[in-house]
Design an enzyme around this catalytic site. Structure first.
Site, PDB file in Angstrom:
ATOM      1  N   ASP A 143       0.791  -1.223   0.000  1.00  0.00           N
ATOM      2  CA  ASP A 143       0.000   0.000   0.000  1.00  0.00           C
ATOM      3  C   ASP A 143       0.824   1.275   0.000  1.00  0.00           C
ATOM      4  OD1 ASP A 143      -2.406  -1.207  -0.172  1.00  0.00           O
ATOM      5  OD2 ASP A 143      -3.046  -0.828   1.888  1.00  0.00           O
ATOM      6  N   HIS A 177       6.747  -1.207  -6.496  1.00  0.00           N
ATOM      7  CA  HIS A 177       7.818  -2.090  -6.031  1.00  0.00           C
ATOM      8  C   HIS A 177       8.368  -2.828  -7.253  1.00  0.00           C
ATOM      9  CE1 HIS A 177       7.047  -1.289  -1.850  1.00  0.00           C
ATOM     10  NE2 HIS A 177       5.777  -1.600  -1.983  1.00  0.00           N
ATOM     11  N   GLY A 197      -1.355  -1.297  -9.263  1.00  0.00           N
ATOM     12  CA  GLY A 197      -0.246  -0.354  -9.353  1.00  0.00           C
ATOM     13  C   GLY A 197       0.701  -0.455  -8.174  1.00  0.00           C
ATOM     14  N   LYS A 198       0.767  -1.623  -7.554  1.00  0.00           N
ATOM     15  CA  LYS A 198       1.605  -1.778  -6.367  1.00  0.00           C
ATOM     16  C   LYS A 198       2.908  -2.512  -6.666  1.00  0.00           C
ATOM     17  CE  LYS A 198      -2.403  -1.696  -3.316  1.00  0.00           C
ATOM     18  NZ  LYS A 198      -3.346  -2.483  -2.485  1.00  0.00           N
ATOM     19  N   VAL A 199       2.816  -3.518  -7.511  1.00  0.00           N
ATOM     20  CA  VAL A 199       3.996  -4.321  -7.824  1.00  0.00           C
ATOM     21  C   VAL A 199       4.191  -4.295  -9.332  1.00  0.00           C
ATOM     22  CG1 VAL A 199       4.960  -6.650  -7.823  1.00  0.00           C
ATOM     23  CG2 VAL A 199       3.724  -5.822  -5.825  1.00  0.00           C
TER      24      VAL A 199
END
Lengths: 339, 339, 339, 339
Positions: A252, A267, A295-297
């Protein structure tokens, strides 16, 4: 079978030492095979790449009963050899298990088909095949209260509290093998987004009950601090052992940065060792590919490995240790950022 | 396949209504069978016993993507028909999913083999086979910031904050079907032990970044309040959907009470619907028999059911609803305890 | 991505060599830990005990895609170093995978998210992350037909047919690394209780369709022969990789002996490496403790290990190999019993 | 607890009746939800489509302890209402469980944490939470021997043998509720590709041991017959409960037809209810999408449902039963094809 506390608690869990065996030949063979062995080999390569890339901040996420199971030294070796820069963990691993051992207590080999009611009478707690002396745990609870009592009233992040736990161990610890202590010495920040859900919770509730002017653990501050570290970093990579809150919390931070108006990248690297699967839609088993939609990893360097951590984590850590690329890596000492 | 946001978000998830089908005949047949069907039947009987026993405080624990999957109305019906008295949940269920829908937003039917990078470009988030509009989620994040901005500075429990979310929905909500709203109206306290690990975390980090005098979410206060409710109750029973922090947190209240010097009984009843298993030693899949060794869950009325919650939870809730024993049960309105 | 058969089939699966790494230090550490690592350590000890006990007949059960995943050499090394005396397997492992490679064909590294329809057009078969050339498989099918065509009409056990497959490989094989070949040379009988459920099934159906006087594969004869070996043995131990028909078939021999009026002991030792669990009541995941109620497996020396075989089987086999107790063990050459 | 055989075997398993509850409203709600509930709804639609399409031959695959768990009547209702045309099963379901009950024996409610050694002394067999009287099972074993003894020597398919078991039950059965009997009466062929791996195996081994001129069970003949039925059918659809040999065997018929030079289409429809997953590469949990690469299952109408069969199979069958489209479907009576 007669249940006798002393006999039931007579063989200690010992922690595996990744320096004493070299998993590189095994992992290299795994890379030519299939299924989870090949997945593990790829996770090893990704972690090693993270270590080689100087600008990458490496975040270790911990969930499950890892320290009671004998994985404490693995975490310590990752810290002391500069392979990870931030830890995000469940409270139980940090307080009930690692800090607990730092105070001189132990976990014991038990067995699965125990008579749990009889264990309860003897004040023995069971984790699958492992036993714990509940009386020792109570000492641990009270130690966290003592630390809280010594602090000026106010709202603290879990990271700040855990830092003081490290300091406490340095002065009063009875077992130098503690990753809370190693992280303290190496300025590696440790976050527990659900800190009260641990032995410390007991101590802190007692503290708040006794004192009108007391401390509080502000989980927002945790999230703010971790997001600041994310923003400050060039690239980030995450090594997740298990899922749960730590997995979600770290992922997050990318979105949090975005909301604060900072353009932090996803990330770049992400590996997860887990037994969970995706079929129930829960976060613990959700694929890292799915995390890409959020859209986090980033896509490209993510790998799920389906296997239990006592089998897979030592092999992963031994691989990167013996590859030796950490020798050229500088400690980021991120706790200094908050001083 | 061409990805078009409007087309991808064109069919809403709808929430199952336990009042519209009666699972009693099915569950009664299950009771004569084996494996998980029989386990589910036993869990139904235990829950029904909890409802019949007036002195028992019923605690619902929620983990996993339950509301996005269509289980919101199940929770609402349990609240509005006085079948549960306390909710302990992950933050995502409460904020990102339920409060989110209360603001007028929806979850959508998606599919598994999606191109996640393309989804990300369109700002569509994926949970297994479900899609969410990330732009809607951002509105939800900001709404929690607005609520925080309106509060006097200080340390709050998540329960207090969620109560204000309920109040907000009463005045400004666009969809009356929200369990946060129902809980608010029925004085059912909701706790999120890892509250920042949610959409609210984003809003709260923004709030703290902007304001020097800000609020904080004190997870110790959560634990203290929940323990007080445990102490205040005669008997307690827990219905756990999934595992994670909520499971551990609720179980720990027994020990917390003990540490505070209060002789609270173990949870008398405990059922868990889960896909996790015990073999990795993690808490989510640990058996309720094991919890007995810790002095947390009494033996005799505990039952694990291994199955995914979208299949099992509606059957469980429909059974107790149509049994009708809730008709003689008074609302405990435990939020009033804190006023 | 453009799908080109040659490019898709360009990197061969290689088989792990247990002689090249020594898992003893790892396993000894595992023995002091918890969860599946400790379970694996106990399984290693049990297997090593079986090898040390001269009178014990060791039966290896194989299910799952083991050879295509790179585990062929593990099986060969167990045979050639006299650690196992009987193999009971699925047909796919014996024919489609091992015999197939003996004919000179290979398995290839593939990937999970493949477009399966396109693979099908190219005649590429997928097993999770592994690719196979369907055209090669067809040659394998036809080779079994050729063997059948050469046999005098009559009812054969799968063991007899597989013996001829070994003989065929000795004369016509293109890759000496085949456990069918090694078993042939070392007189280790191989049974496939569901033999037609394999590449050989295709060849044999073709054979029966073409010839009026044809052979048949009598699964009763398999059971009879295996029971005779059980009766003939003093003690028996079983090493099960996966579950399925082989697991059940071997366990049943104890009961079969009893029905024939012979007082054969239960299997004294039993270990299973598996990902299945007991909760659905199916045989593959049923515990070995449960098998004790059936009078099939003795209590005391049984161990389940929950983990995927590519991770656990090489560690198990490397342990017993490097322990070296097989050096004092004589080959039982049980195929000679049927001559 | 004192173990007394009579008391342990005092409550019979009863079989769920899909006619007595209507799952259509539940399944229609599931279709608007997510995760496995939606997957189950889609499986229901696919099965219903199969029933509506007159030209489609419906093949039911059975693995796991289904009849002992109370699912016998579900299978009977599918047969007697013309919803399925062929059954492919493990031997245990057909012989040890269904035929066994046809002989007048029962399965009993047991419990999980039983003392298995004591059960063994009492000749009680345990399947998870279910008990069986081993003495009853021995009668079942011997009955299959009696049938074999009455047959002219030669090689038979399992289908032929099971047909005679149906005939036996018609004359000598003590419980008319048996799917072997229903299939016999409705001319539905039943195949057990690993027939000896069952109670019949015991009887047949005894038969072969006693008689020089004996029968054999030719698994090639099974495969040949099933392939002939596949070739003869226009379209085919498969409903798989569990995985194992039946799943593989049925899928393979497409390839077998191809090898015989017949251009049979892939299975047009395929659904599987299972707890297995794909991560270990084994066939039981392999996705139906993967089967598409093998040219076995067409893409478009395939669906995996991850859940335990006692929960999901009754809901699936009740849905298609109450939809009523079987009323316009003619019995295919495929056993007549072999006369």
């Amino acid at each position: 079978m007669k249940y006798n506390k002393k006999e039931l608690l007579n063989r200690e869990i010992k922690h595996i030492d990744i320096k004493k065996f070299n998993s590189i030949p095994l992992i290299e063979s795994f890379d030519d095979m299939a299924f989870q062995s090949r997945n593990l080999a790829r996770a090893c390569e990704i972690f090693d790449t993270m270590i080689k890339e100087e600008k990458c901040t490496n975040i270790l996420c911990l969930a499950g009963s890892l320290v009671s199971a004998g994985l404490k030294k693995v975490i310590i070796d990752l810290i002391e050899n500069n392979m990870i820069d931030i830890i995000v963990s469940t409270g139980a691993i940090v307080v009930d298990q690692d800090f607990f051992e730092g105070l001189g207590f132990n976990h014991y080999r038990g067995f699965i088909n125990a008579d749990d009611s009889k264990l309860q009478e003897l004040m023995i707690d069971r984790i699958y095949d492992t036993f714990i002396d509940e009386e020792d745990l109570r000492v641990c609870d009270m130690t966290t209260k003592k630390i809280a009592d010594s602090m000026p009233p106010g709202a603290y992040s879990s990271r700040e509290f855990i830092y003081l736990m490290g300091e406490f161990l340095e002065c009063n610890g009875k077992n130098p093998e503690s990753f809370v202590l190693s992280a303290y010495k190496n300025e590696v920040p440790i976050f527990c987004p659900a800190f009260s859900d641990s032995s410390a919770g007991f101590g802190l509730v007692f503290h708040q009950t006794e004192k009108k002017d007391h401390i509080s653990i502000d989980s927002v501050k945790d999230f703010k601090e971790l997001t600041e570290l994310k923003v400050k970093s060039d690239d980030t990579g995450i090594i997740m052992i298990g899922g749960g809150v730590p997995k979600n919390f770290v992922q997050d931070t990318v979105v949090a940065a975005d909301i604060l108006g900072v353009d932090a990248p996803m990330h770049k690297y992400a590996i997860q060792l887990t037994v969970a699967d995706e079929r129930d839609g829960a976060l613990s088993g959700s694929t890292l590919k799915e995390a890409n939609s959020w859209g986090k990893v980033d896509s490209g360097f993510e790998q799920m490995v389906y296997g239990e951590a006592t089998l897979t984590f030592p092999l992963l850590a031994s691989y990167v240790y013996h590859k030796g690329n950490w020798k050229n890596r500088k400690a980021k000492k991120l706790n200094q950022f908050f001083e």
